[in-house]
Design an enzyme around this catalytic site. Structure first.
Site, PDB file in Angstrom:
ATOM      1  CG  HIS A 202      -2.097  -0.896   1.107  1.00  0.00           C
ATOM      2  ND1 HIS A 202      -2.011  -2.244   1.396  1.00  0.00           N
ATOM      3  CD2 HIS A 202      -3.373  -0.670   0.704  1.00  0.00           C
ATOM      4  CE1 HIS A 202      -3.195  -2.807   1.181  1.00  0.00           C
ATOM      5  NE2 HIS A 202      -4.034  -1.879   0.761  1.00  0.00           N
TER       6      HIS A 202
ATOM      7  CE  LYS B  87      -4.034  -0.353   4.754  1.00  0.00           C
ATOM      8  NZ  LYS B  87      -5.364   0.192   5.067  1.00  0.00           N
TER       9      LYS B  87
END
Ligand SMILES: NC(=O)c1ccc[n+]([C@@H]2O[C@H](COP(=O)([O-])OP(=O)(O)OC[C@H]3O[C@@H](n4cnc5c(N)ncnc54)[C@H](O)[C@@H]3O)[C@@H](O)[C@H]2O)c1
Ligand SMILES: O=C(O)C1=N[C@H](C(=O)O)CCC1
Length: 255
Positions: A142, A146
């Site tokens: 990711h 995040k």
């Protein structure tokens, strides 16, 4: 009736977005604005009054694991249906939501760790493959902003895979490695190793790597853009009023 409700075209579902200035929330606002059958009546972010969303029939929550439970409770108590993409839903949290819904059986809540149609299929395929392979590991990748690790998608996938392995009578995955450095073998979720990568340039990606004698199978999904989540979010927004109670995952909505 408020000024905002008066502006809503006849028959359109009134939608409020929580986390509206965030990466996902902003995308959801654009998607709702662009749909003829939906009307954006509230765009709420941190510091705004939740009551701004009181005229919504359906609230979409993309906030943070710290904020989402209070938001959800507020929605359920007021009879507002909710579509939740925010991560951090443990079994205990889901039970708490079921408890609130018991007092409001008319309210629908859809909670999905991933609204990407491809990601939902990736999880289904992984669950299906699980019983055929002695080894399995999950690698999620990711963007570095995040907040949580491992991702909600990876946690959900690990639980599905672990359940399928248990039903097939499979034991622990073979692994003779000693962890020389803590964390080198990733997190252990129900006996499945999960590795979290964070790198600039990524959005949301996951591989489920299976292995058995002489072969491996890799099931991979990539979200290159947050628009990838919008068909799933809108599907849930349109469906949630007809689904009282708690729905976890998009699977039932895709059948
Ligand atoms: N289910 C899915 O398909 C999916 C997809 C992407 C992201 N996510 C999850 O959605 C969540 C949000 O992700 P993001 O990338 O948009 O994060 P983000 O940090 O860009 O946005 C979160 C927003 O929520 C706001 N916020 C915080 N507390 C709030 C409150 N009490 N009320 C209203 N707004 C509040 C923040 O100010 C911020 O604008 C994360 O949990 C992420 O893992 C899920
Ligand atoms: O960008 C995020 O944050 C994402 N969160 C979800 C998760 O934790 O699984 C879904 C993918 C994107």
């Amino acid at each position: 009736m408020t000024d905002e409700q008066e502006k809503v075209p006849g028959g359109a579902v009134r939608v409020g977005v929580l986390g509206a200035r965030g990466r996902m929330g902003a995308e959801v606002c654009r998607a709702v604005d662009g749909a003829d059958d939906l009307a954006l009546v509230a765009a709420v972010d941190q510091g705004d009054e939740l009551s701004a969303a009181a005229s919504a029939e359906v609230v979409v929550d993309f906030t943070t694991p710290d904020a989402v439970m209070d938001n959800l409770r507020w929605c359920i108590e007021r009879g507002v249906h909710a579509v939740v993409g925010t991560t951090g839903f443990t079994g205990q949290r889901l039970e708490q939501v079921r408890g609130w819904l018991a007092d409001r059986p008319d309210v629908g809540v859809v909670i999905a760790p991933n609204f990407g149609i491809g990601a939902v299929l990736m999880m289904q395929f992984a669950a299906r493959a699980a019983r055929h392979f002695e080894s399995v590991e999950i690698i999620e990748q990711h963007h570095p902003r995040k907040l949580d690790a491992p991702s909600g998608t990876a946690t959900h996938t690990a639980r599905l895979v672990a359940q399928a392995r248990a039903e097939a009578g499979l034991g622990p995955t073979p692994d003779a490695t000693r962890d020389e450095v803590p964390g080198a073998r990733g997190a252990d979720i129900d006996g499945v190793r999960v590795h979290a990568v964070r790198a600039t340039g990524l959005v949301a990606h996951q591989e489920v790597l299976f292995g058995t004698l002489g072969e491996t199978l890799t099931i991979r999904h990539d979200s290159y853009d947050r628009v990838s989540f919008m068909p799933g979010v809108l599907l849930a927004v349109r469906a949630v009023r007809q689904r009282p109670g708690l729905t976890v995952g998009l699977d039932a909505l895709l059948d």
